[in-house]
Design a protein around this motif. Structure first.
Motif, PDB file in Angstrom:
ATOM      1  N   PRO A 146     -37.500  33.640  -7.309  1.00 52.20           N
ATOM      2  CA  PRO A 146     -36.661  34.220  -8.360  1.00 52.20           C
ATOM      3  C   PRO A 146     -35.308  34.668  -7.817  1.00 52.20           C
ATOM      4  O   PRO A 146     -35.225  35.311  -6.779  1.00 52.20           O
ATOM      5  N   GLY A 147     -34.235  34.291  -8.519  1.00 54.46           N
ATOM      6  CA  GLY A 147     -32.888  34.624  -8.103  1.00 54.46           C
ATOM      7  C   GLY A 147     -32.247  33.560  -7.239  1.00 54.46           C
ATOM      8  O   GLY A 147     -31.069  33.650  -6.908  1.00 54.46           O
ATOM      9  N   GLU A 148     -32.989  32.541  -6.857  1.00 54.27           N
ATOM     10  CA  GLU A 148     -32.454  31.471  -6.024  1.00 54.27           C
ATOM     11  C   GLU A 148     -31.761  30.433  -6.906  1.00 54.27           C
ATOM     12  O   GLU A 148     -32.251  30.099  -7.981  1.00 54.27           O
ATOM     13  N   THR A 149     -30.614  29.929  -6.479  1.00 55.98           N
ATOM     14  CA  THR A 149     -29.863  28.942  -7.245  1.00 55.98           C
ATOM     15  C   THR A 149     -30.364  27.547  -6.907  1.00 55.98           C
ATOM     16  O   THR A 149     -30.502  27.197  -5.747  1.00 55.98           O
ATOM     17  N   GLU A 150     -30.638  26.768  -7.952  1.00 60.81           N
ATOM     18  CA  GLU A 150     -31.057  25.386  -7.720  1.00 60.81           C
ATOM     19  C   GLU A 150     -29.834  24.510  -7.511  1.00 60.81           C
ATOM     20  O   GLU A 150     -28.709  24.902  -7.813  1.00 60.81           O
ATOM     21  N   GLU A 151     -30.054  23.271  -7.029  1.00 61.01           N
ATOM     22  CA  GLU A 151     -28.950  22.384  -6.692  1.00 61.01           C
ATOM     23  C   GLU A 151     -28.118  22.029  -7.918  1.00 61.01           C
ATOM     24  O   GLU A 151     -26.901  22.021  -7.881  1.00 61.01           O
ATOM     25  N   TRP A 152     -28.763  21.723  -9.029  1.00 66.11           N
ATOM     26  CA  TRP A 152     -28.015  21.301 -10.212  1.00 66.11           C
ATOM     27  C   TRP A 152     -27.202  22.447 -10.802  1.00 66.11           C
ATOM     28  O   TRP A 152     -26.164  22.230 -11.412  1.00 66.11           O
ATOM     29  N   GLU A 153     -27.648  23.685 -10.637  1.00 64.88           N
ATOM     30  CA  GLU A 153     -26.883  24.828 -11.135  1.00 64.88           C
ATOM     31  C   GLU A 153     -25.638  25.073 -10.291  1.00 64.88           C
ATOM     32  O   GLU A 153     -24.636  25.566 -10.799  1.00 64.88           O
ATOM     33  N   ALA A 154     -25.695  24.735  -9.020  1.00 59.03           N
ATOM     34  CA  ALA A 154     -24.554  24.945  -8.147  1.00 59.03           C
ATOM     35  C   ALA A 154     -23.461  23.914  -8.414  1.00 59.03           C
ATOM     36  O   ALA A 154     -22.282  24.181  -8.197  1.00 59.03           O
ATOM     37  N   VAL A 155     -23.822  22.722  -8.912  1.00 56.42           N
ATOM     38  CA  VAL A 155     -22.852  21.656  -9.135  1.00 56.42           C
ATOM     39  C   VAL A 155     -22.321  21.681 -10.569  1.00 56.42           C
ATOM     40  O   VAL A 155     -21.134  21.551 -10.814  1.00 56.42           O
ATOM     41  N   THR A 156     -23.192  21.847 -11.548  1.00 52.16           N
ATOM     42  CA  THR A 156     -22.827  21.756 -12.959  1.00 52.16           C
ATOM     43  C   THR A 156     -22.783  23.142 -13.581  1.00 52.16           C
ATOM     44  O   THR A 156     -23.582  24.006 -13.253  1.00 52.16           O
TER      45      THR A 156
END
Length: 93
Positions: free
Chosen positions: A42-52
Motif C-alpha cells: 500500500p502506497g507504492e506507485t505502480e509503473e503505469w501510474e508513474a508514466v501516465t
C-alpha cells in the motif's frame, strides 16, 4: 463481651503483567498475513501510474465529463417530472 480480634491478611504481591491475560483467545496472538510475491505494498506507485496521468485533463475528456453530467441531470429531471405527473394524474382520477 469483647470484640473479636481482627484477622490480618498476608500482603500479596501484585501480579506481573505477563501473568494477566485480558484476551486469552489465540486469535489475538496471530501475526499479520504476508502479501503474495507480486502484490503491491500500500502506497507504492505502480509503473503505469508513474508514466501516465491517472486523469488527463484534455478538452476531449472535459467534453465527455460534461456530456455525462448533463445526461445524469436530464435523467433525474425526467424521472422526477414523470413521477410528479403520475402522482398528479392518479390524484385526479
Amino acid at each position: 463481651m469483647p470484640p473479636a480480634p481482627r484477622r490480618t491478611l498476608p500482603a500479596t504481591a501484585p501480579q506481573a503483567p505477563q501473568a494477566r491475560s485480558y484476551f486469552p483467545a489465540p486469535t489475538y496472538g496471530r501475526h499479520a498475513p504476508t502479501l503474495p510475491p507480486n502484490e503491491p505494498v500500500p502506497g507504492e506507485t505502480e509503473e503505469w501510474e508513474a508514466v501516465t496521468a491517472v486523469r488527463p485533463d484534455t478538452p476531449h475528456v472535459r467534453a465527455l465529463r460534461f456530456v455525462s453530467t448533463a445526461g445524469d441531470l436530464l435523467a433525474a429531471l425526467v424521472l422526477i417530472g414523470g413521477g410528479m405527473s403520475l402522482i398528479g394524474l392518479a390524484s385526479h382520477l
